[in-house]
Write an enzyme that holds these catalytic residues in place. Structure first.
Site, PDB file in Angstrom:
ATOM      1  N   HIS A   1       7.499  -2.662   1.725  1.00 34.99           N
ATOM      2  CA  HIS A   1       6.966  -3.945   2.187  1.00 34.99           C
ATOM      3  C   HIS A   1       7.374  -5.062   1.231  1.00 34.99           C
ATOM      4  O   HIS A   1       6.559  -5.588   0.485  1.00 34.99           O
ATOM      5  CB  HIS A   1       5.444  -3.844   2.289  1.00 34.99           C
ATOM      6  CG  HIS A   1       4.745  -5.093   2.717  1.00 34.99           C
ATOM      7  ND1 HIS A   1       5.349  -6.089   3.465  1.00 34.99           N
ATOM      8  CD2 HIS A   1       3.461  -5.517   2.515  1.00 34.99           C
ATOM      9  CE1 HIS A   1       4.476  -7.051   3.699  1.00 34.99           C
ATOM     10  NE2 HIS A   1       3.335  -6.741   3.124  1.00 34.99           N
TER      11      HIS A   1
ATOM     12  N   CYS B   1       3.263 -12.607   3.276  1.00 36.38           N
ATOM     13  CA  CYS B   1       3.670 -11.566   4.222  1.00 36.38           C
ATOM     14  C   CYS B   1       4.084 -12.124   5.580  1.00 36.38           C
ATOM     15  O   CYS B   1       4.894 -11.525   6.277  1.00 36.38           O
ATOM     16  CB  CYS B   1       2.539 -10.553   4.408  1.00 36.38           C
ATOM     17  SG  CYS B   1       1.918  -9.841   2.876  1.00 36.38           S
TER      18      CYS B   1
ATOM     19  N   GLY C   1      -2.077 -12.454   3.245  1.00 34.98           N
ATOM     20  CA  GLY C   1      -3.017 -12.660   2.157  1.00 34.98           C
ATOM     21  C   GLY C   1      -4.020 -13.775   2.446  1.00 34.98           C
ATOM     22  O   GLY C   1      -3.674 -14.789   3.043  1.00 34.98           O
TER      23      GLY C   1
ATOM     24  N   CYS D   1      -0.854  -8.624   8.875  1.00 34.51           N
ATOM     25  CA  CYS D   1      -1.870  -9.405   8.187  1.00 34.51           C
ATOM     26  C   CYS D   1      -1.203 -10.213   7.085  1.00 34.51           C
ATOM     27  O   CYS D   1      -0.079  -9.926   6.673  1.00 34.51           O
ATOM     28  CB  CYS D   1      -2.949  -8.498   7.601  1.00 34.51           C
ATOM     29  SG  CYS D   1      -2.322  -7.249   6.458  1.00 34.51           S
TER      30      CYS D   1
END
Length: 302
Positions: free
Chosen positions: A257, A14, A289, A287
Site C-alpha cells: 500500500h 491514500c 486518513g 478509506c
C-alpha cells in the site's frame, strides 16, 4: 514533457491517485480537457524528513490527524467494537496472499519490470508470500497495542510504488479507435463523523450506488483497499457482498500500500477484473486518513 501542459499535485494521502481519477473525469465532463495522465506514487521505505526531524510518511499518512494517534491504534479499537477478531483478520490476510499468488499472471498485465542498481530486476510485487499460512500469521505479535489484533501480517505492507494511466474523452476514443478498459460512471466522497476507517469505504459505496439507483448486489467486482484487513472485512460485511467478488486478485496486505499509488491501482485492477469476468460494473474504494472514504463506480464499455 511539454512545459506548457498544466499539472496538479494532490496530497490527500491514500485517496490521492483515485481522487485524481475523479478530478480528470470532472474536467473532461465540463470540456476543460480531453486527455489526462493520472496516478500517484510513494516511497514508504525511505520516508521523508520535514525540518530535519519529522517523518513525513508518518506525520502525513499514518497518524490520525484529529487525535495525533496512530491509525493502527484507532483501528485496533474499532476492530473490537465491530467484533472483528484476530482470526477473522488473519484468515483474510492469508486469503489476500493466496489470491495474489494465484493471480500472478493476471497481475503482470498491469505491472512493468523494475530494474535495480545492483543489476537485478523485479517483475512481480515483492510482498506476495507463497509461504503465508494461518499458523505463521497467528504467531505474530500485535503491532500497535498490547492486546490488539492488528499485526504486521494482517495490515497492508509499507511499500514503494507508483501507478499511472490515461483517462480520455469519448471524442478521443472515436478519433483514435482505442478501446477503453472501463468508463467512469460516478464517484462519492464521505468523511466523519469520527476518524475511524473501517466503514468509510462502505459508506462511500452506498452513497454512489444510491445516487445511481443501484444496490451492492448490482456490482460484479469490488476492490476495497486493505489498509488493514479489518477495513476490508468491515466494509464487505456492511455491504453484504460475498467474498468471491471482493479483492479477487489479492489486496494491499499482499501487494502493498504505497499510499499515493494505491487509489489508481485499485481502479485499474477493478477495471481489468471486470473485463476478465465479463461483468458490467465494478467499484474501487478505499478509506483515507482522518476518517474519509472514496468510491468510484466503473462500467464496461459496449
Amino acid at each position: 514533457m511539454d512545459p506548457e501542459v498544466p499539472a496538479l499535485t494532490l496530497n490527500s494521502v491514500c485517496l490521492a491517485s483515485l481522487e485524481s481519477v475523479c478530478d480528470a473525469a470532472r474536467r473532461i465532463a465540463v470540456g476543460e480537457g480531453a486527455a489526462y495522465l493520472v496516478g500517484g506514487f510513494d516511497s514508504m521505505s525511505t520516508g521523508g524528513r520535514l525540518g530535519g526531524d519529522v517523518d513525513v510518511v508518518l506525520h502525513d499518512g499514518l497518524l490520525d490527524v484529529a487525535s495525533g494517534r496512530s491509525m493502527g491504534v484507532v483501528s485496533d479499537r474499532v476492530n473490537a467494537e465491530l467484533g472483528i477478531t484476530r482470526e477473522d483478520q488473519d484468515a483474510w490476510a492469508h486469503g489476500s496472499h493466496a489470491r495474489a499468488l494465484a493471480a500472478r499472471d493476471f497481475l503482470r498485465g498491469e505491472t512493468v519490470p523494475v530494474a535495480l542498481p545492483d543489476g537485478t530486476s523485479h517483475t512481480d510485487d515483492q510482498g506476495v508470500r507463497a509461504e503465508s499460512s494461518p499458523e505463521a500469521l497467528a504467531g505474530l505479535r500485535p503491532a500497535f497495542t498490547p492486546d490488539g489484533t492488528i499485526t504486521a501480517g494482517n495490515a497492508s505492507q509499507t511499500a514503494d510504488g507508483a501507478s499511472a494511466g490515461l483517462m480520455v474523452s469519448g471524442e478521443v476514443l472515436d478519433r483514435t479507435g482505442a478501446v477503453p478498459l472501463a468508463r467512469i460512471v460516478d464517484w462519492a466522497f464521505v468523511a466523519g463523523p469520527d476518524t475511524s476507517l473501517h466503514l468509510k469505504p462502505a459508506r462511500a459505496v452506498r452513497k454512489v450506488l444510491d445516487r445511481q439507483g443501484l444496490g451492492p448486489a448490482d456490482v460484479d467486482v469490488y476492490e476495497i483497499n486493505e489498509a488493514f484487513a479489518g477495513v476490508a472485512i468491515a466494509s464487505a460485511r456492511d455491504l453484504g457482498v460475498p467474498g468471491d467478488v471482493v479483492n479477487v486478485h489479492g489486496g494491499a496486505v499482499a501487494v502493498g500500500h504505497p499510499l499515493g499509488a494505491s487509489g489508481f491501482r485499485l481502479a485499474l485492477t477493478a477495471a481489468r477484473a471486470l473485463r476478465a469476468r465479463s461483468g458490467r460494473r465494478a467499484v474501487a474504494t478505499l478509506c483515507g486518513g482522518g476518517g474519509q472514504g472514496l468510491a468510484v463506480l466503473l462500467e464496461t464499455v459496449s
